[in-house]
Design an enzyme around this catalytic site. Structure first.
Site, PDB file in Angstrom:
ATOM      1  N   VAL A 134      16.522  14.750  27.227  1.00  0.00           N
ATOM      2  CA  VAL A 134      17.371  15.644  26.718  1.00  0.00           C
ATOM      3  C   VAL A 134      18.253  14.754  25.666  1.00  0.00           C
ATOM      4  CG1 VAL A 134      19.633  16.196  27.382  1.00  0.00           C
ATOM      5  CG2 VAL A 134      18.010  16.476  28.958  1.00  0.00           C
ATOM      6  N   HIS A 174      22.640   0.739  30.549  1.00  0.00           N
ATOM      7  CA  HIS A 174      21.273   1.360  30.608  1.00  0.00           C
ATOM      8  C   HIS A 174      21.068   1.697  29.011  1.00  0.00           C
ATOM      9  CE1 HIS A 174      18.444   5.054  31.727  1.00  0.00           C
ATOM     10  NE2 HIS A 174      18.628   4.973  30.355  1.00  0.00           N
ATOM     11  N   GLU A 226      11.666   2.279  34.206  1.00  0.00           N
ATOM     12  CA  GLU A 226      10.696   3.301  34.238  1.00  0.00           C
ATOM     13  C   GLU A 226      10.362   3.967  32.871  1.00  0.00           C
ATOM     14  OE1 GLU A 226      11.735   6.858  36.207  1.00  0.00           O
ATOM     15  OE2 GLU A 226      13.598   7.012  35.472  1.00  0.00           O
ATOM     16  N   ARG A 256      26.909  15.269  26.249  1.00  0.00           N
ATOM     17  CA  ARG A 256      26.444  16.663  27.167  1.00  0.00           C
ATOM     18  C   ARG A 256      27.642  17.390  27.422  1.00  0.00           C
ATOM     19  NH1 ARG A 256      21.397  14.707  30.686  1.00  0.00           N
ATOM     20  NH2 ARG A 256      20.471  13.033  29.535  1.00  0.00           N
ATOM     21  N   GLY A 276      18.071  10.675  39.237  1.00  0.00           N
ATOM     22  CA  GLY A 276      19.124   9.966  40.074  1.00  0.00           C
ATOM     23  C   GLY A 276      19.218  10.244  41.615  1.00  0.00           C
ATOM     24  N   ARG A 291       7.752  12.266  28.600  1.00  0.00           N
ATOM     25  CA  ARG A 291       8.137  13.589  28.080  1.00  0.00           C
ATOM     26  C   ARG A 291       9.232  13.308  27.041  1.00  0.00           C
ATOM     27  NH1 ARG A 291      13.248  13.847  30.561  1.00  0.00           N
ATOM     28  NH2 ARG A 291      13.507  12.998  32.573  1.00  0.00           N
TER      29      ARG A 291
HETATM   30  P1  ADP Z   1      16.142   8.352  37.887  1.00  0.00           P
HETATM   31  O1  ADP Z   1      14.554   8.423  37.392  1.00  0.00           O
HETATM   32  O2  ADP Z   1      16.397   9.070  39.394  1.00  0.00           O
HETATM   33  O3  ADP Z   1      17.067   8.876  36.469  1.00  0.00           O
HETATM   34  P2  ADP Z   1      16.455   5.608  37.086  1.00  0.00           P
HETATM   35  O4  ADP Z   1      15.353   4.748  37.928  1.00  0.00           O
HETATM   36  O5  ADP Z   1      16.116   5.914  35.674  1.00  0.00           O
HETATM   37  O6  ADP Z   1      16.412   6.804  38.031  1.00  0.00           O
HETATM   38  O7  ADP Z   1      17.989   5.088  37.361  1.00  0.00           O
HETATM   39  C1  ADP Z   1      18.947   5.813  36.838  1.00  0.00           C
HETATM   40  C2  ADP Z   1      20.112   5.150  37.001  1.00  0.00           C
HETATM   41  O8  ADP Z   1      20.537   4.338  38.326  1.00  0.00           O
HETATM   42  C3  ADP Z   1      20.092   3.959  35.880  1.00  0.00           C
HETATM   43  O9  ADP Z   1      20.426   4.325  34.692  1.00  0.00           O
HETATM   44  C4  ADP Z   1      21.198   2.972  36.415  1.00  0.00           C
HETATM   45  O10 ADP Z   1      22.375   3.333  36.275  1.00  0.00           O
HETATM   46  C5  ADP Z   1      20.898   3.079  37.832  1.00  0.00           C
HETATM   47  N1  ADP Z   1      20.133   2.128  38.686  1.00  0.00           N
HETATM   48  C6  ADP Z   1      18.622   2.077  38.818  1.00  0.00           C
HETATM   49  N2  ADP Z   1      18.082   0.817  39.188  1.00  0.00           N
HETATM   50  C7  ADP Z   1      18.965   0.350  39.265  1.00  0.00           C
HETATM   51  C8  ADP Z   1      19.236  -1.300  39.598  1.00  0.00           C
HETATM   52  N3  ADP Z   1      18.147  -1.982  40.114  1.00  0.00           N
HETATM   53  N4  ADP Z   1      20.476  -1.939  39.548  1.00  0.00           N
HETATM   54  C9  ADP Z   1      21.334  -1.182  38.953  1.00  0.00           C
HETATM   55  N5  ADP Z   1      21.359   0.117  38.753  1.00  0.00           N
HETATM   56  C10 ADP Z   1      20.340   0.633  38.825  1.00  0.00           C
END
Ligand code: ADP
Length: 441
Positions: A294, A208, A287, A337, A165, A291
């Site tokens: 959690v 998500h 993405e 969690r 995040g 791995r």
């Molecule tokens: P990280 O790898 O840092 O955890 P992520 O790309 O998995 O980052 O994104 C984590 C969270 O951020 C997502 O679950 C969502 O809540 C928010 N997020 C990321 N990209 C977007 C987007 N384009 N629009 C809205 N929320 C997003």
């Protein structure tokens, strides 16, 4: 088959791996820092090796010490766990060069997926819907403005090397973009030693939803359904469940097929997660986490499949124990969690139990939670015949859980579960922020 495994991690995930290894007859050696000498993984593993002082960069991130520990303790494989070096391609390479099996995908695959821009390109090339965004990195304000005009505001600036995040910033209009770009890039440089950033359409309040994959080297790539991780605080997951309240069988099938196609296309092996955002019934690739995650127990409880076991089989060049046809998605599973809000000695600890309850933790009464590491101290997982039963069972389990001596988020988890919006299943990733503003937590 792997005979002897170095666990290059700590906490609940180290305990989790030790448990499956014991069932499989694999000898475990846990690497630990001086701050973890009295930890549960050290007690449970067959052997333990100190790899350095408390600060993670001198122990759990110390590649040379970890590889040396694996070699000198006679291990033939190394499991990186979650976090720390789990997605570090250089580490995977050094482990291999030392003659050990790295429990995870090949270094080239980790490298590719570690670059979120390249990962998105791979998905797009395979016809998988991705979140609209810049075609590559944005290197200056001019490029960013041009890209944002094409995407439409709001946009989100994201770090190509991002994780946890970190390094994400939302921009609502062109006037803020140049400043935010500079800040996000500096943040990314500091956190990941790589200031590369890109732009994405910021989807307002999406869900998500992610797909769990297990894959072996014999061409079996199997998905274990989805996990919904929409309950997040500052983009960090707090509650995960399966099935998702918003995923229809048709959407599940499309997401599952896309996730399998992507990881098959990349020659992925082991356990991995393909993350999507879902908005108005459509899924958008975000993405891949290269791995185990959690929240993997949610999928384990809903399918009855031990994901760590499949990971160890795949790493041993054995076949997975299941084919896609054999995967049965059960009724319902839910994970909360439990995070520490302070370090210190756990004076009392009582774990919940009973029908449909699983506790993954490294706590015990008298244990001193060190201030050095991640705040996750326990994962409480329940199953149910349906969501309503699962949520009630989680409330019952949380009411039995006693952790004294340190501050935790147990009470706030109870409040989230009791909230009518959570009960309705109808919310997006902004849910927790909204109820925090209402003062409901
Ligand atoms: P990280 O790898 O840092 O955890 P992520 O790309 O998995 O980052 O994104 C984590 C969270 O951020 C997502 O679950 C969502 O809540 C928010 N997020 C990321 N990209 C977007 C987007 N384009 N629009 C809205 N929320 C997003």
């Amino acid at each position: 088959m792997i005979q002897s495994l170095l666990i290059a991690n700590r906490g609940e995930i180290a305990v989790r791996i030790i448990r499956t290894c014991r069932e499989m007859g694999i000898r475990t050696v846990v690497a630990y820092s001086q701050a973890d000498a009295d930890s549960l993984p050290v007690r449970l593993a067959d052997e333990h090796v100190c790899v350095g002082p408390a600060p993670a960069r001198e122990s759990y991130l110390n590649i040379r010490n970890l590889v040396t520990a694996g070699v000198l303790s006679g291990c033939d494989a190394l499991h990186p766990g979650v976090g720390f070096l789990a997605e570090n391609a250089g580490f995977a390479r050094d482990v291999k060069d030392a003659g050990l099996v790295f429990v995870g995908p090949d270094p080239e695959v980790i490298d590719l997926l570690g670059d979120k821009i390249r990962a998105k390109h791979s998905a797009k090339d395979l016809g998988i819907p991705v979140i609209p965004g810049s075609s590559g990195s944005v290197n200056n304000a001019e490029e960013a403005l041009h890209a944002a005009d094409g995407i439409g505001y709001p946009v989100i600036v994201k770090a190509a090397a991002g994780g946890g995040g970190k390094g994400m910033r939302i921009v609502h209009g062109g006037s803020q973009l140049a400043d935010v770009l500079a800040i996000a890039s500096q943040e990314a440089e500091k956190a990941f030693s790589d200031g590369t950033v890109y732009l994405e359409k910021y989807l307002e309040n999406p869900r998500h939803v992610e797909i769990q994959i297990v894959a072996d080297r014999k061409g079996n790539v199997v998905h274990l359904g989805e996990r919904d991780c929409t309950v997040q605080q500052n983009h960090q997951k707090l509650i995960e469940e399966s099935p998702s309240p918003v995923v229809t069988p048709a959407l599940r099938a499309r997401m599952g097929e896309d996730a399998v196609r992507l990881l098959r296309g990349l020659g992925y092996t082991g356990a991995g997660t393909v993350e999507f955002l879902v908005k108005e019934g459509k899924h958008y690739f975000m993405e891949v986490n290269a791995r185990v995650q959690v929240e993997h127990p949610v999928s384990e409880m809903v399918t009855g499949i031990d994901i760590i076991r499949q990971q160890l089989l795949a790493a041993s060049d054995e076949s997975l124990e299941i084919t896609q046809d054999q995967v049965r998605l059960g009724a319902y599973a839910l994970e909360c969690r439990i995070n520490a809000r302070s370090a210190g000695r756990v004076t009392q600890f009582m774990s919940p139990g009973g029908f449909g309850v699983r506790m993954d933790t490294f706590l015990y009464a008298g244990y001193h939670v060190p201030p050095w590491y991640d705040h996750l101290v326990a994962k409480l997982i329940v199953t149910g015949q349906n969501r309503a039963e699962g949520v009630r069972r989680m409330e019952r389990a949380l009411s039995e859980l006693v952790i004294e001596g340190i501050a935790t988020n147990i009470e706030s988890q109870k409040k989230i579960l009791a909230h009518p919006r959570f009960r309705s299943g109808d919310y997006g990733t902004g849910f927790l922020g909204e109820i925090l503003k209402e003062g409901a937590l």
